[in-house]
Write a protein that holds these residues in place. Structure first.
Motif, PDB file in Angstrom:
ATOM      1  N   LEU A 261       7.446  11.900  23.005  1.00 33.42           N
ATOM      2  CA  LEU A 261       6.607  11.527  21.864  1.00 33.42           C
ATOM      3  C   LEU A 261       5.145  11.818  22.171  1.00 33.42           C
ATOM      4  CD1 LEU A 261       7.212  10.207  19.162  1.00 33.42           C
ATOM      5  CD2 LEU A 261       6.571   8.021  20.157  1.00 33.42           C
ATOM      6  N   ARG A 262       4.718  11.408  23.342  1.00 33.79           N
ATOM      7  CA  ARG A 262       3.303  11.464  23.671  1.00 33.79           C
ATOM      8  C   ARG A 262       2.828  12.872  23.982  1.00 33.79           C
ATOM      9  NH1 ARG A 262       0.059   8.345  28.342  1.00 33.79           N
ATOM     10  NH2 ARG A 262      -1.871   9.517  28.054  1.00 33.79           N
ATOM     11  N   TYR A 263       3.635  13.633  24.726  1.00 39.46           N
ATOM     12  CA  TYR A 263       3.132  14.926  25.203  1.00 39.46           C
ATOM     13  C   TYR A 263       3.598  16.106  24.358  1.00 39.46           C
ATOM     14  CZ  TYR A 263       1.723  12.245  29.229  1.00 39.46           C
ATOM     15  OH  TYR A 263       1.138  11.322  30.022  1.00 39.46           O
ATOM     16  N   VAL A 264       4.658  15.912  23.581  1.00 36.56           N
ATOM     17  CA  VAL A 264       5.169  17.046  22.811  1.00 36.56           C
ATOM     18  C   VAL A 264       5.150  16.762  21.312  1.00 36.56           C
ATOM     19  CG1 VAL A 264       7.122  18.588  22.440  1.00 36.56           C
ATOM     20  CG2 VAL A 264       6.633  17.736  24.747  1.00 36.56           C
ATOM     21  N   GLU A 265       5.862  15.707  20.886  1.00 37.59           N
ATOM     22  CA  GLU A 265       6.094  15.535  19.457  1.00 37.59           C
ATOM     23  C   GLU A 265       4.820  15.166  18.703  1.00 37.59           C
ATOM     24  OE1 GLU A 265      10.788  14.281  19.884  1.00 37.59           O
ATOM     25  OE2 GLU A 265       9.238  12.745  19.999  1.00 37.59           O
ATOM     26  N   LEU A 266       4.093  14.147  19.184  1.00 39.89           N
ATOM     27  CA  LEU A 266       2.885  13.750  18.460  1.00 39.89           C
ATOM     28  C   LEU A 266       1.810  14.842  18.461  1.00 39.89           C
ATOM     29  CD1 LEU A 266       2.421   9.920  19.047  1.00 39.89           C
ATOM     30  CD2 LEU A 266       3.105  11.120  16.974  1.00 39.89           C
ATOM     31  N   PRO A 267       1.539  15.490  19.609  1.00 41.96           N
ATOM     32  CA  PRO A 267       0.550  16.580  19.547  1.00 41.96           C
ATOM     33  C   PRO A 267       0.955  17.689  18.579  1.00 41.96           C
ATOM     34  CG  PRO A 267       0.962  15.973  21.821  1.00 41.96           C
ATOM     35  CD  PRO A 267       1.947  15.203  20.986  1.00 41.96           C
ATOM     36  N   LEU A 268       2.243  18.014  18.533  1.00 43.33           N
ATOM     37  CA  LEU A 268       2.672  19.060  17.609  1.00 43.33           C
ATOM     38  C   LEU A 268       2.578  18.595  16.156  1.00 43.33           C
ATOM     39  CD1 LEU A 268       5.749  20.603  19.461  1.00 43.33           C
ATOM     40  CD2 LEU A 268       3.543  21.680  19.015  1.00 43.33           C
ATOM     41  N   ALA A 269       2.781  17.291  15.950  1.00 47.45           N
ATOM     42  CA  ALA A 269       2.724  16.754  14.587  1.00 47.45           C
ATOM     43  C   ALA A 269       1.290  16.457  14.152  1.00 47.45           C
ATOM     44  CB  ALA A 269       3.571  15.485  14.498  1.00 47.45           C
ATOM     45  N   ALA A 270       0.365  16.447  15.131  1.00 46.86           N
ATOM     46  CA  ALA A 270      -1.004  15.977  14.845  1.00 46.86           C
ATOM     47  C   ALA A 270      -1.671  16.646  13.642  1.00 46.86           C
ATOM     48  CB  ALA A 270      -1.871  16.129  16.099  1.00 46.86           C
ATOM     49  N   PRO A 271      -1.599  17.980  13.496  1.00 45.76           N
ATOM     50  CA  PRO A 271      -2.284  18.579  12.348  1.00 45.76           C
ATOM     51  C   PRO A 271      -1.793  18.016  11.012  1.00 45.76           C
ATOM     52  CG  PRO A 271      -1.547  20.282  13.866  1.00 45.76           C
ATOM     53  CD  PRO A 271      -0.965  18.997  14.352  1.00 45.76           C
ATOM     54  N   THR A 272      -0.486  17.837  10.881  1.00 43.26           N
ATOM     55  CA  THR A 272       0.068  17.333   9.621  1.00 43.26           C
ATOM     56  C   THR A 272      -0.254  15.849   9.437  1.00 43.26           C
ATOM     57  OG1 THR A 272       1.856  18.895   9.973  1.00 43.26           O
ATOM     58  CG2 THR A 272       2.148  17.313   8.208  1.00 43.26           C
ATOM     59  N   ILE A 273      -0.190  15.085  10.533  1.00 42.52           N
ATOM     60  CA  ILE A 273      -0.541  13.664  10.429  1.00 42.52           C
ATOM     61  C   ILE A 273      -1.995  13.524  10.000  1.00 42.52           C
ATOM     62  CG2 ILE A 273      -0.797  11.505  11.710  1.00 42.52           C
ATOM     63  CD1 ILE A 273       1.488  12.351  13.492  1.00 42.52           C
ATOM     64  N   LEU A 274      -2.845  14.357  10.604  1.00 40.58           N
ATOM     65  CA  LEU A 274      -4.266  14.318  10.279  1.00 40.58           C
ATOM     66  C   LEU A 274      -4.480  14.661   8.801  1.00 40.58           C
ATOM     67  CD1 LEU A 274      -6.468  13.601  12.231  1.00 40.58           C
ATOM     68  CD2 LEU A 274      -6.982  16.015  12.514  1.00 40.58           C
ATOM     69  N   ALA A 275      -3.711  15.615   8.299  1.00 39.42           N
ATOM     70  CA  ALA A 275      -3.817  15.973   6.887  1.00 39.42           C
ATOM     71  C   ALA A 275      -3.439  14.785   6.007  1.00 39.42           C
ATOM     72  CB  ALA A 275      -2.937  17.171   6.579  1.00 39.42           C
ATOM     73  N   GLY A 276      -2.440  14.016   6.437  1.00 41.55           N
ATOM     74  CA  GLY A 276      -2.038  12.829   5.688  1.00 41.55           C
ATOM     75  C   GLY A 276      -3.138  11.778   5.680  1.00 41.55           C
ATOM     76  N   ILE A 277      -3.777  11.588   6.841  1.00 40.58           N
ATOM     77  CA  ILE A 277      -4.871  10.613   6.930  1.00 40.58           C
ATOM     78  C   ILE A 277      -6.021  11.058   6.021  1.00 40.58           C
ATOM     79  CG2 ILE A 277      -6.552   9.571   8.484  1.00 40.58           C
ATOM     80  CD1 ILE A 277      -4.492   9.940  10.738  1.00 40.58           C
ATOM     81  N   ARG A 278      -6.238  12.351   6.010  1.00 36.23           N
ATOM     82  CA  ARG A 278      -7.316  12.903   5.182  1.00 36.23           C
ATOM     83  C   ARG A 278      -7.040  12.645   3.699  1.00 36.23           C
ATOM     84  NH1 ARG A 278      -9.058  19.093   6.280  1.00 36.23           N
ATOM     85  NH2 ARG A 278     -10.223  19.538   4.389  1.00 36.23           N
ATOM     86  N   THR A 279      -5.806  12.891   3.275  1.00 31.31           N
ATOM     87  CA  THR A 279      -5.433  12.595   1.885  1.00 31.31           C
ATOM     88  C   THR A 279      -5.673  11.127   1.578  1.00 31.31           C
ATOM     89  OG1 THR A 279      -3.678  14.229   2.121  1.00 31.31           O
ATOM     90  CG2 THR A 279      -3.579  12.808   0.192  1.00 31.31           C
ATOM     91  N   ALA A 280      -5.202  10.263   2.483  1.00 35.75           N
ATOM     92  CA  ALA A 280      -5.348   8.826   2.265  1.00 35.75           C
ATOM     93  C   ALA A 280      -6.818   8.443   2.175  1.00 35.75           C
ATOM     94  CB  ALA A 280      -4.668   8.057   3.396  1.00 35.75           C
ATOM     95  N   ALA A 281      -7.649   9.047   3.020  1.00 37.90           N
ATOM     96  CA  ALA A 281      -9.080   8.714   3.028  1.00 37.90           C
ATOM     97  C   ALA A 281      -9.715   9.066   1.692  1.00 37.90           C
ATOM     98  CB  ALA A 281      -9.782   9.453   4.165  1.00 37.90           C
ATOM     99  N   VAL A 282      -9.397  10.239   1.180  1.00 41.53           N
ATOM    100  CA  VAL A 282     -10.023  10.666  -0.077  1.00 41.53           C
ATOM    101  C   VAL A 282      -9.502   9.823  -1.247  1.00 41.53           C
ATOM    102  CG1 VAL A 282     -10.296  12.588  -1.662  1.00 41.53           C
ATOM    103  CG2 VAL A 282     -10.498  12.968   0.783  1.00 41.53           C
TER     104      VAL A 282
END
Lengths: 503, 243
Positions: free
Chosen positions: A413-434
């Motif tokens: 989770l920490r070294y592979v899955e979350l870093p790979l998912a980070a761009p999409t998760i960040l996009a979700g946070i960005r949507t939520a912020a706006v």
């Protein structure tokens, strides 16, 4: 690298919170004054507030609350101490009394059932009236409400509150046998719609300053349908006796045409509520200390509102991240809960924002708390959905390899899955912020302040420049948020993993 | 000693039979190639050994003990694993990919650096590549990084699942040479799955031949080439080695 940036994300809003929250110092007794979000409500509340300030009370203003029920609930829960209310509204909308009662009886009922004191009325009777443009009234020969039945082609548009009140449209239609179907319209827009001939008939209050501005004609209530609406301060019974005594001095000081004049000063002359209230108190000789009112500069107020707005949005967003990202991971790990969790989050998203804000009041009262709670709920779905989707869509070869080389589930989770998912998760946070920045403008309806304040007031006054005073900073904030997230992406995600726009 | 034995192994996916009654001991410290047509169960057999696939019947013995499925990560750290298409993590640099496991089990920095340099030299990767990301490398270079990652902890057992399948013939040739070099420099038990018999004969000392989930024959390359057990193997050899 994820960890470091997350810390910055948490520290920033904490600082803002202290900055904004720190304004409240202890000391003198504080009285919280509320108001509904329409012209007269603001003026009366401002009169109450300034009178108390003159007598050395500290006043916290929670003006522009969403409607009768929101104010009443807030008073019941002790979130506010006072707000100006109307006898007719209390009898019909709150107590739903089957028949008309006297002012004295009404006071007795409120005291018994809610432990509230309805103080002496200001004097004027601001009942509902049915209004249309003078030219149309003369052209069709309309004089009384019963004349409306003869013109089924007229376009009726009423405020939502009027449409749904016992003493509003349903009873009116029955009493006068009107078969027309009216539409709902935000009160502030109705006048403009009438002036532009998009609408023929609407509801007004008798003391409405706009009646003169838009040259409206009031139809005679020939069947005496509308009850009396005497305005008075409604206070919690346990409030300091001195406060009640001071406010008692306001009884009988404002008559119908005086109130219409005060309203018109705001609507027609563009004076601020505070200024109009001050002038009234001064002329009525109610001020004792002769202290000058200190009005903060527009820029200070705007900065303060922007910071409040940012505070609401950020706290909600961070709470949303703290809950939604782990839930997204859980959804990914435990297939069985994936559907129910996604459905619930989706359901929350479909609740209209103003309704969600209203639901929060019985639970959290009014102010920042319920607003943050509602914004938090709104930020869940985009973050949750993106987190789960990003994790599900990781290349299966990479998943197999990360298992095969001996990483534990946590390490994967920490070294592979979350870093790979980070761009999409960040996009979700960005949507939520706006989304949050936009939705937070509605938070002013429940007294949370922020950039919605001038928007709500502007709607009540039909004042475009005031609306823009909130809308423009909110838009700027949204754009800056987009930029901030672009920067954050560049910091956190290697460039080749960012989704590039199609060429 | 790696002591890998499959005892009476069967595996089904629903009604689909992947492996049936496999009884097999791998010889220590040599390279064994598992060959057979596609769908013969080669990959499934390989993934039994590091616990990625669990048998329905039978016991998998690794390092002399039946696999403890509660403690798979520990076992896997002692088994190198490389797959077709490299499986490199795209968000990590070459160095981070190679050293990930060593950092997680807290090797000291010196040791990590020394081992990385040693491996990169063995497979002919310029050390200047360490800060690059996988997508900046050619397919052959990526494959070499994959080998380095799998060899980092110097595992006694090394599993390769069609590792050179996606490469062009010239690059494959080079990497195969480096692979032999690697094997000579650090003797270990290597199990290699391939559909390419020529590759198997070039890299391995022993062959395991599967057909439709059954073990058809196993032994040294010479034994099997001289003495194919049945008609299936003969025709398999013919189809692969002619031309």
């Amino acid at each position: 690298m994820l960890g470091v940036d997350m810390r910055a994300l948490i520290i920033l809003p904490m600082t803002l919170f202290l900055l904004v929250g720190g304004a409240n110092a202890a000391g003198v007794q504080t009285v919280v004054v509320g108001s509904k979000h329409f012209n007269e409500g603001y003026i009366l509340a401002e009169i109450i507030a300034q009178l108390l300030e003159d007598r050395d009370f500290r006043v916290e203003r929670k003006f522009g609350l969403g409607g009768t029920l929101i104010c009443f609930e807030a008073l019941k829960n002790g979130n506010i101490d006072i707000y100006p209310e109307y006898s007719g509204t209390l009898a019909e909308a709150i107590l739903k009394l089957p028949r008309r009662v006297s002012y004295a009886d009404l006071r007795g009922i409120l005291k018994r059932r809610f432990d509230m004191d309805l103080l002496g009325s200001f004097g004027f009777n601001n009942t509902y009236a049915i209004a249309l443009s003078r030219s149309l009234a003369e052209q069709r020969g309309l004089k009384k409400i019963s004349d409306l039945a003869r013109f089924p082609g007229l376009r009726l548009g009423f405020s939502y509150e009027f449409l749904n009140r016992h003493d509003g449209w349903p009873g009116l239609a029955r009493t006068y046998d009107l078969a027309v179907r009216p539409v709902g319209i935000e009160h502030g827009f109705a006048y403009q719609a009438i002036r532009e001939s998009k609408l023929d008939v609407t509801d007004v209050y008798i003391t409405d300053g706009d009646i003169e501005k838009f040259d409206l004609f009031l139809l005679k209530d020939d069947k005496q349908y509308f009850p009396q609406y005497l305005a008075a301060p409604l206070v919690r019974a346990e409030l300091d006796g001195r406060v009640k005594q001071i406010l008692g001095g306001l009884a009988g000081t404002i008559m119908d045409d005086q109130m219409r004049g005060l309203n018109a000063m705001v609507v027609l002359e563009g004076k601020s509520f505070a200024e109009v209230a001050h002038r009234f108190l001064n002329e009525a000789g109610l001020l004792t200390s002769g202290r000058q009112r200190i009005e903060e500069s527009k820029w200070t107020i705007m900065l303060f509102r922007t910071l409040t707005h940012l505070k609401l949005t950020l706290i909600a967003l961070i709470a949303g991240m703290v809950v939604a990202i782990p839930f997204g991971i859980l959804v990914y790990r435990v297939r069985a809960i994936s559907r129910p969790v996604m459905y619930i989050a989706g359901l929350l998203q479909t609740i209209p924002s103003i309704a969600l804000l209203a639901f929060m009041i019985p639970l959290f009262g009014i102010g920042a708390k319920p607003a943050i709670m509602a914004l938090f709920l709104y930020s869940l779905l985009p973050i949750l959905r993106n987190t789960a989707a990003a994790l599900f869509s990781i290349d299966p070869v990479l998943k197999k390899v990360s298992v095969g080389i001996g990483l534990t589930p946590q390490q994967r989770l920490r070294y592979v899955e979350l870093p790979l998912a980070a761009p999409t998760i960040l996009a979700g946070i960005r949507t939520a912020a706006v989304i949050n920045i936009g939705t937070a403008t509605l938070a002013a309806f429940i007294g949370a302040g922020g950039l919605g304040e001038p928007i709500v007031t502007g709607l009540a006054l039909n004042d475009t420049s005031l609306i823009l005073e909130g809308a423009i900073p909110a838009a700027v904030l949204a754009i800056m948020t987009e930029w901030a997230f672009e920067g954050l992406e560049k910091l956190m995600v290697p460039a080749h993993l960012l989704q590039k726009p199609a060429e | 000693m790696s002591q890998i034995t499959l005892e009476n192994i069967s595996k089904f996916y629903g009604d689909q039979q992947a492996l049936l009654d496999i009884e097999l001991t791998f010889t220590d410290d040599v390279t064994t190639a598992v060959v057979g047509p596609s769908g013969s169960g080669k990959s499934t057999l390989l993934q039994m050994i590091n616990g990625l696939v669990r048998p329905n019947h039978g016991t998998v013995v690794v390092f002399g003990k039946p696999i403890d499925y509660q403690r798979l990560p520990e076992l896997r750290l002692r088994i190198g694993y490389a797959v077709q298409g490299t499986g490199l993590f795209p968000h990590l640099t070459v160095e981070a990919n190679i050293t990930l496991l060593a950092r997680l089990i807290k090797w000291d920095a010196e040791r990590i650096k020394a081992r990385t340099e040693e491996l990169m030299e063995l497979v002919n990767l310029p050390f200047s590549y360490v800060q690059r990301y996988p997508h900046e490398l050619s397919g052959g270079e990526q494959q070499r990084v994959g080998l380095c990652r799998a060899m980092m902890l110097n595992p006694q057992v090394f599993l390769l699942d069609e590792p050179f399948g996606a490469l062009d013939p010239i690059t494959r040739n080079e990497i195969q040479r480096e692979f032999l070099h690697l094997q000579r420099s650090e003797a270990r038990t290597i199990i290699l799955v391939t559909h390419d018999l020529r590759e198997a004969l070039k890299l391995a000392q022993r062959l395991v031949i599967l057909d439709q989930g059954r073990l058809v024959q196993h032994g040294t390359c010479a034994e099997i080439l001289e003495n194919p057990a049945n008609g299936f193997i003969r025709s398999f050899f013919q189809s692969q080695l002619e031309t």
